[in-house]
Structure formats: structure tokens, C-alpha cells
Motif scaffolding. Sequence first.
Motif, PDB file in Angstrom:
ATOM      1  N   VAL A 107       0.842  -1.207   0.000  1.00 35.41           N
ATOM      2  CA  VAL A 107       0.000   0.000   0.000  1.00 35.41           C
ATOM      3  C   VAL A 107       0.876   1.255   0.000  1.00 35.41           C
ATOM      4  N   ARG A 108       1.936   1.240   0.779  1.00 37.80           N
ATOM      5  CA  ARG A 108       2.834   2.393   0.881  1.00 37.80           C
ATOM      6  C   ARG A 108       3.432   2.758  -0.476  1.00 37.80           C
ATOM      7  N   LEU A 109       4.020   1.798  -1.157  1.00 38.46           N
ATOM      8  CA  LEU A 109       4.678   2.096  -2.423  1.00 38.46           C
ATOM      9  C   LEU A 109       3.675   2.292  -3.557  1.00 38.46           C
ATOM     10  N   PHE A 110       2.574   1.582  -3.517  1.00 40.21           N
ATOM     11  CA  PHE A 110       1.502   1.811  -4.491  1.00 40.21           C
ATOM     12  C   PHE A 110       1.051   3.265  -4.443  1.00 40.21           C
ATOM     13  N   SER A 111       0.901   3.794  -3.239  1.00 41.41           N
ATOM     14  CA  SER A 111       0.432   5.173  -3.072  1.00 41.41           C
ATOM     15  C   SER A 111       1.408   6.172  -3.679  1.00 41.41           C
ATOM     16  N   LYS A 112       2.694   5.913  -3.551  1.00 36.83           N
ATOM     17  CA  LYS A 112       3.694   6.821  -4.113  1.00 36.83           C
ATOM     18  C   LYS A 112       3.632   6.838  -5.639  1.00 36.83           C
ATOM     19  N   VAL A 113       3.452   5.673  -6.235  1.00 32.78           N
ATOM     20  CA  VAL A 113       3.368   5.613  -7.695  1.00 32.78           C
ATOM     21  C   VAL A 113       2.108   6.319  -8.194  1.00 32.78           C
ATOM     22  N   VAL A 114       0.987   6.092  -7.513  1.00 37.65           N
ATOM     23  CA  VAL A 114      -0.251   6.776  -7.890  1.00 37.65           C
ATOM     24  C   VAL A 114      -0.065   8.293  -7.782  1.00 37.65           C
ATOM     25  N   ALA A 115       0.617   8.740  -6.728  1.00 33.95           N
ATOM     26  CA  ALA A 115       0.868  10.177  -6.560  1.00 33.95           C
ATOM     27  C   ALA A 115       1.610  10.745  -7.756  1.00 33.95           C
ATOM     28  N   LEU A 116       2.610  10.028  -8.235  1.00 31.70           N
ATOM     29  CA  LEU A 116       3.384  10.501  -9.381  1.00 31.70           C
ATOM     30  C   LEU A 116       2.544  10.526 -10.653  1.00 31.70           C
ATOM     31  N   GLU A 117       1.763   9.483 -10.854  1.00 33.50           N
ATOM     32  CA  GLU A 117       0.976   9.378 -12.080  1.00 33.50           C
ATOM     33  C   GLU A 117      -0.171  10.388 -12.127  1.00 33.50           C
ATOM     34  N   CYS A 118      -0.635  10.839 -10.965  1.00 30.50           N
ATOM     35  CA  CYS A 118      -1.834  11.681 -10.904  1.00 30.50           C
ATOM     36  C   CYS A 118      -1.551  13.138 -10.538  1.00 30.50           C
ATOM     37  N   ALA A 119      -0.306  13.460 -10.268  1.00 32.54           N
ATOM     38  CA  ALA A 119       0.012  14.819  -9.813  1.00 32.54           C
ATOM     39  C   ALA A 119      -0.436  15.873 -10.813  1.00 32.54           C
ATOM     40  N   LYS A 120      -0.263  15.606 -12.080  1.00 32.50           N
ATOM     41  CA  LYS A 120      -0.624  16.590 -13.112  1.00 32.50           C
ATOM     42  C   LYS A 120      -2.121  16.849 -13.149  1.00 32.50           C
ATOM     43  N   ASP A 121      -2.911  15.935 -12.585  1.00 31.61           N
ATOM     44  CA  ASP A 121      -4.362  16.091 -12.562  1.00 31.61           C
ATOM     45  C   ASP A 121      -4.855  16.748 -11.276  1.00 31.61           C
ATOM     46  N   GLY A 122      -3.930  17.092 -10.391  1.00 31.15           N
ATOM     47  CA  GLY A 122      -4.335  17.664  -9.114  1.00 31.15           C
ATOM     48  C   GLY A 122      -4.903  16.646  -8.150  1.00 31.15           C
ATOM     49  N   ILE A 123      -4.666  15.359  -8.440  1.00 32.15           N
ATOM     50  CA  ILE A 123      -5.134  14.280  -7.560  1.00 32.15           C
ATOM     51  C   ILE A 123      -3.980  13.879  -6.658  1.00 32.15           C
ATOM     52  N   ARG A 124      -4.151  14.035  -5.376  1.00 32.33           N
ATOM     53  CA  ARG A 124      -3.103  13.717  -4.411  1.00 32.33           C
ATOM     54  C   ARG A 124      -3.340  12.325  -3.824  1.00 32.33           C
ATOM     55  N   CYS A 125      -2.270  11.610  -3.532  1.00 27.60           N
ATOM     56  CA  CYS A 125      -2.373  10.273  -2.940  1.00 27.60           C
ATOM     57  C   CYS A 125      -1.308  10.125  -1.870  1.00 27.60           C
ATOM     58  N   ASN A 126      -1.722   9.820  -0.661  1.00 33.35           N
ATOM     59  CA  ASN A 126      -0.815   9.659   0.473  1.00 33.35           C
ATOM     60  C   ASN A 126      -1.191   8.420   1.267  1.00 33.35           C
ATOM     61  N   SER A 127      -0.232   7.895   2.009  1.00 34.91           N
ATOM     62  CA  SER A 127      -0.506   6.765   2.896  1.00 34.91           C
ATOM     63  C   SER A 127      -0.384   7.202   4.350  1.00 34.91           C
ATOM     64  N   VAL A 128      -1.220   6.621   5.185  1.00 33.34           N
ATOM     65  CA  VAL A 128      -1.214   6.874   6.631  1.00 33.34           C
ATOM     66  C   VAL A 128      -0.848   5.571   7.326  1.00 33.34           C
ATOM     67  N   HIS A 129       0.037   5.687   8.314  1.00 35.11           N
ATOM     68  CA  HIS A 129       0.609   4.513   8.967  1.00 35.11           C
ATOM     69  C   HIS A 129       0.322   4.529  10.473  1.00 35.11           C
ATOM     70  N   PRO A 130      -0.824   3.964  10.873  1.00 36.20           N
ATOM     71  CA  PRO A 130      -1.131   3.900  12.306  1.00 36.20           C
ATOM     72  C   PRO A 130      -0.221   2.919  13.026  1.00 36.20           C
ATOM     73  N   GLY A 131       0.015   3.216  14.290  1.00 39.33           N
ATOM     74  CA  GLY A 131       0.685   2.276  15.171  1.00 39.33           C
ATOM     75  C   GLY A 131      -0.353   1.491  15.954  1.00 39.33           C
ATOM     76  N   MET A 132      -0.166   1.410  17.255  1.00 36.83           N
ATOM     77  CA  MET A 132      -1.095   0.672  18.120  1.00 36.83           C
ATOM     78  C   MET A 132      -2.274   1.583  18.454  1.00 36.83           C
ATOM     79  N   ILE A 133      -3.413   1.331  17.806  1.00 36.01           N
ATOM     80  CA  ILE A 133      -4.603   2.162  17.957  1.00 36.01           C
ATOM     81  C   ILE A 133      -5.733   1.304  18.546  1.00 36.01           C
ATOM     82  N   LEU A 134      -6.464   1.878  19.485  1.00 39.31           N
ATOM     83  CA  LEU A 134      -7.488   1.134  20.215  1.00 39.31           C
ATOM     84  C   LEU A 134      -8.752   1.008  19.369  1.00 39.31           C
ATOM     85  N   THR A 135      -8.797  -0.037  18.542  1.00 43.34           N
ATOM     86  CA  THR A 135      -9.944  -0.322  17.690  1.00 43.34           C
ATOM     87  C   THR A 135     -10.411  -1.756  17.926  1.00 43.34           C
TER      88      THR A 135
END
Length: 254
Positions: free
Chosen positions: A165-193
Motif C-alpha cells: 500500500v505504501r509504495l503503491f500510493s507513491k506511484v499513484v501520486a506521481l501518475e496523478c500529480a498533473k491532474d491535481g489528484i493527491r495520494c498519500n498513505s497513513v501509517h497507524p501504530g497501536m490504535i485502540l480499535t
Amino acid sequence: MGRLDGKVALITGGASVPGLGSATAQRFAEEGAIVFITDRDGDGAERVAADIRAAGGKAEALPHDVVSEADWDRVIGAIEAGHGRLDILVNNAGIAVLRMLEEFTTADWKLQNSVNLDSVFYGTQRAVKLMRKVGEGGSIINISSVAGLFGVQGCSAYAAAKGGVRLFSKVVALECAKDGIRCNSVHPGMILTNMQGVAQEDNADNFDSTMALVPMGYMGSPLDIANMNLFLASDEARYITGGEFVVDGGMAAQ
């Protein structure tokens, strides 16, 4: 004015309470977004949406199996038919099948990667298509994990998917930047869910040693992730794409 006024947002895996998806949906609605909450548990998603509506927000729920391409087509089609656009996608749906390597089955491996990685591809591909059609950009937020950044015992399949997911998001960000579409990944640690509770039971032998890696000494709240998602979805993050955002009480700093 709300930070997401008038924006249309889709959040997958939003039925679980406490959960990252439901907390994100609530925060987005509080900031003015029109929120679509999807989950395989359609009734649970509707309960979250009803709570948001009761609090004055705008929310709809749809049943959704994120590993089904046909379901993705149906959900994105319903959003386009109803609102003509999609501004924000949060690929949040996920599972944690935690086992030591020798205890994994092929079925465990395939299920983990199907839910946690394949679904992100399906959703992102379709969201980008609609965002490009509208032509006003957008924000895609893919929920990864600290296990997608460094090794955690018992997480081999989970880490493989979340690292993807992390690296997929970076590639999507590069491919879509010209369209104004941003793509980022969020990395939770130990979260009470709820999912964290299941993972704890599933991998009890390694839980205490993993918690010992949290410098702040306690689990985070789903709200901590929701607030990060809110920032990335908002225009405050308009120049941020291809990034990885860690919310983990300091685990990855070591």
C-alpha cells in the motif's frame, strides 16, 4: 466554514465502532463533507451513518465487499449518479490475520493481501477515473500501518500487504500529480480499535513485546488517525502528495 464543505467522501470499512473508518467519517461530516460509509456489514455502516445524520451531518451507507470489482463499480456508480463527483477516497477497509510464518496457510496469505492490498488498487483505480472525469482534483488516502515500514513479528502477510500500500500510493501520486489528484498513505501504530482487539487475541504472545515498542506507552485513539485523514483530505494539504504519515506514538522513530 468547515474544512471539507461540499466535498464528497467515500470511506471504506466504516462500520466498526471503535474503528478508524467510523471515526474518520464522523470527523469528515463534522467538517462539512457529504460522507459515504461502506462496509461488508451494511447494517453496521448504516448505524454509523444514522448517528452522523442525527448529529446534523450528511452521511449515506452502502453495503460493499471491497474485494469485489463489481461492488466497487456499483458503489462508485451510485456516488456519481447521486452527486456527480468524488473528492476524497479513504481506503480504510482491512483485516489483520496475524500468525508466525510456519502457522500461515496459503488461504491466510491470499485473504490478507486481497482485503488489504487488492481492494486499494480496485478503489484507487476507479476513484482516479471519476476524479479525472470531473477535472477538479481530489485526495486519496490509503491506510497502511507501521508494519508497512518495519518488521513486526507475526505480521508477515499483513506487512507485505501494508508495505505494498505504501509504495503503491507513491506511484499513484506521481501518475496523478498533473491532474491535481493527491495520494498519500497513513501509517497507524497501536490504535485502540475493534480490529486491534482481535489482533491482540490472535497474536497474544507478541502483543506485550509490541506494546513495549511504543515510546509514549499507550495506545492511540481512532480520533488520532481521523484527524490526520482530515488534514490530508483538506485543502490545507494541497501541496502534499506521495507522502507517508506516521501516527504511532513514536514507534517508527527508533
